[in-house]
Write a protein that holds these residues in place. Structure first.
Motif, short mmCIF file in Angstrom:
data_model
loop_
_atom_site.label_atom_id
_atom_site.label_comp_id
_atom_site.label_asym_id
_atom_site.label_seq_id
_atom_site.Cartn_x
_atom_site.Cartn_y
_atom_site.Cartn_z
N ARG A 89 -25.16 16.92 -5.45
CA ARG A 89 -26.57 17.06 -5.06
C ARG A 89 -26.80 16.84 -3.56
O ARG A 89 -27.75 17.35 -2.99
N SER A 90 -25.88 16.09 -2.96
CA SER A 90 -26.10 15.81 -1.53
C SER A 90 -25.82 17.04 -0.67
O SER A 90 -26.20 17.10 0.48
N LEU A 91 -25.16 18.06 -1.27
CA LEU A 91 -24.88 19.28 -0.51
C LEU A 91 -25.79 20.45 -0.94
O LEU A 91 -25.94 21.43 -0.23
N CYS A 92 -26.39 20.32 -2.12
CA CYS A 92 -27.17 21.42 -2.70
C CYS A 92 -28.50 21.61 -1.96
O CYS A 92 -29.27 20.66 -1.81
N ILE A 93 -28.78 22.84 -1.50
CA ILE A 93 -29.96 23.10 -0.67
C ILE A 93 -31.28 22.78 -1.40
O ILE A 93 -32.12 22.05 -0.86
N CYS A 104 -31.83 20.70 -3.74
CA CYS A 104 -31.90 19.25 -3.92
C CYS A 104 -32.27 18.57 -2.61
O CYS A 104 -33.14 17.69 -2.56
N LYS A 105 -31.60 19.03 -1.53
CA LYS A 105 -31.83 18.38 -0.23
C LYS A 105 -33.24 18.61 0.26
O LYS A 105 -33.91 17.73 0.77
N ARG A 106 -33.75 19.86 0.05
CA ARG A 106 -35.08 20.20 0.57
C ARG A 106 -36.19 19.97 -0.45
O ARG A 106 -37.36 20.10 -0.12
N ASN A 107 -35.76 19.66 -1.69
CA ASN A 107 -36.71 19.52 -2.80
C ASN A 107 -37.68 20.71 -2.83
O ASN A 107 -38.89 20.55 -2.96
N THR A 132 -22.94 26.17 0.52
CA THR A 132 -22.65 24.83 1.06
C THR A 132 -21.51 24.14 0.32
O THR A 132 -21.25 22.96 0.54
#
Lengths: 103, 399
Positions: free
Chosen positions: A35-39, A41-44, A85
């Protein structure tokens, strides 16, 4: 109960999840999302979803985080290949042996 | 209307009368004139159908598979290596339960290259789940094409109408062209079990797991084995449908007989010569000669080869002294496929009854080797004195 009264003489597949059977049992490697790399997830935000777009079995949901239906995921690895990513990695199913044993 | 035409035209006229919607074929000798004739009619507007020229026999049958899946009545024709090239799609059409009619104009297969008649091509497709009928003259060719559409569509199983290359395909013979209105009465419009519908999309014949499964509607759907069992069960059931088809055809056209076999002087025959296609008519000349000498022989043409009418054949051959099988093909490494099938039918029906005839297998006419009536008479005479050999005996071999 058997299939004698089934309405078709041959194999006939309509659109819907898993009409080809529970193909998750075919999987040798499992897609795991970081999740720390998933766009999204990161941008919500509803962004990217390239994994959803490319999944040939339509087992990835366009949600945050993207959810992978392991009942039907054959483990082809296309999502991992296409993720810009590298948020998805394919992990050998044997790594989840304990989890599988517990059912 | 009676006309004098060649066998390929007889087949094409049958296809036209059946109101076929889609024709796809690749030219191969001696089948070519069938589809040439159909393409002429389509081009001239005399036949309302889509004629789809393709680059191979594999594609020809693929087009028919797609067209029939979409609810169209389709037709193709081939010969020899064209049929072998089609083999993958031949299996597909029957597994997908598509009632396609295909004329197989029998020709030897390569290697070596040869364009003349034998029946190795269609016999090699025996186990593909298609029905197979063999015609012995031009009247049977046109009639069989019309019966084939009725039978195929009743059972959802494809069918090959086989006739001998050159001997029937290129020779001229008088025959009656059935009345178009009567054909319409005999053959109702094609109503497939299922036809593709853009408003209700579906995938057909997708990968099917070994076991049964729940479909999207929560109904228990077939596994691969159930689908294959149904094909076998309904092929066996097609024998009864063939009998019904023959009766119906007889009622409407006033022509018909036994749906499975065509006997000649068999009633009191002690020895029966058996074969597929035109050779059985030539055998009648040999039988006439031997009858003149007081030898009780008859001929039985097998019109229906798959599904194999085993019970009808065993019943017809029960109590005979000998069954002499003439074949233009071989199951290489053993014997003629028809001889094996006949033995199997006789064994199942007559083992232990004491009325089991011996079976002699002759192989002849391979690659168009001339079949001399004298050879038929002499081999048949020899076989009436007892089984000549266990192995199939090749007639006219010059080794």
């Amino acid at each position: 109960m058997g299939t004698r009264n089934y309405r078709r003489k041959t194999s006939h597949s309509e659109s819907g999840p898993g009409d080809g059977g529970r193909t998750g049992s075919w999987r040798v490697t499992r897609p795991v999302l970081n999740r720390s790399l998933c766009i999204p997830c990161k941008r919500n935000a509803e962004a990217c979803f390239i994994c959803w777009l490319f999944c040939p079995d339509v087992v990835i949901a366009r949600t945050i985080p993207p959810a992978i239906d392991l009942e039907y995921c054959k483990g082809c690895g296309i999502c991992a290949e296409e993720c810009p990513t590298k948020a998805i990695t394919m992990v050998d199913e044997s790594e989840f042996a304990d989890e599988n044993d517990k059912g | 209307m009676h006309i004098i035409e060649n066998g390929n035209v007889a087949a094409a006229l049958g296809v036209r009368l059946c109101g076929v919607n889609v024709i796809a074929a690749y030219p191969i000798t001696p089948q070519t004139p069938v589809t040439e004739k159909l393409s002429e009619w389509v081009e001239a507007g005399e036949m309302k159908a889509e004629y789809i020229p393709v680059e191979s026999e594999h594609s020809a049958l693929s087009v028919c598979i797609a067209a029939t899946s979409a609810g169209a009545r389709s037709f193709t024709a081939t010969s020899s290596n064209g049929l072998l090239y089609m083999h993958e799609q031949v299996q597909w059409a029957s597994g997908a339960r598509l009632p396609i009619v295909m004329c197989v104009v029998n020709r030897a297969v390569g290697a070596p290259w040869n364009v003349w008649n034998d029946q190795q091509d269609s016999i090699s497709q025996r186990d593909t789940g298609w029905m197979q009928m063999y015609a012995s003259d031009h009247q049977q060719i046109i009639d069989t094409v019309i019966k084939a559409y009725y039978l195929a569509e009743k059972t959802s199983i494809p069918i090959m109408v086989c006739y001998d290359g050159y001997i029937l395909s290129h020779t001229y013979m008088p025959f009656e062209v059935p009345d178009a209105d009567k054909v319409k009465a005999f053959l109702p419009p094609f109503k497939p079990d299922y036809a593709l519908d853009p408003n209700d999309p579906a995938n057909l014949n997708t990968v099917t797991l070994p076991d049964v499964r729940m479909d999207v509607r929560g109904e228990l759907a077939h596994g691969y084995m159930e689908i294959r069992y149904l094909l076998q069960e309904e092929l066996r059931g097609a024998l009864a449908v063939a009998a019904e088809t023959e009766k119906r055809f007889d009622e409407i056209f006033g022509r018909g007989g036994d749906p499975y076999i065509e006997p000649y002087l068999c009633d009191d025959a002690e020895y029966v010569a058996v074969g597929l296609g035109s050779v059985t008519y030539q055998l009648r000349v040999a039988v006439d000669a031997l009858r003149a000498e007081g030898i009780k022989v008859g001929v039985m043409g097998i019109k229906f080869y798959r599904p194999f009418p085993d019970e009808a054949i065993a019943k017809a051959l029960k109590g005979r002294k000998g069954v002499i099988v003439y074949e233009k093909a071989l199951s290489y490494g053993y014997e003629g496929a028809l001889a094996s099938d006949l033995k199997s039918a006789l064994y199942d029906s007559l083992a232990g009854t004491g009325s089991m005839p011996y079976v002699q297998n002759f192989v002849l006419g391979i690659g168009g080797r001339d079949i001399k009536t004298h050879d038929l008479t002499e081999t048949l005479r020899a076989a009436t004195k007892g089984r000549v050999a266990k192995e199939p005996v090749w007639i006219g071999l010059k080794l």
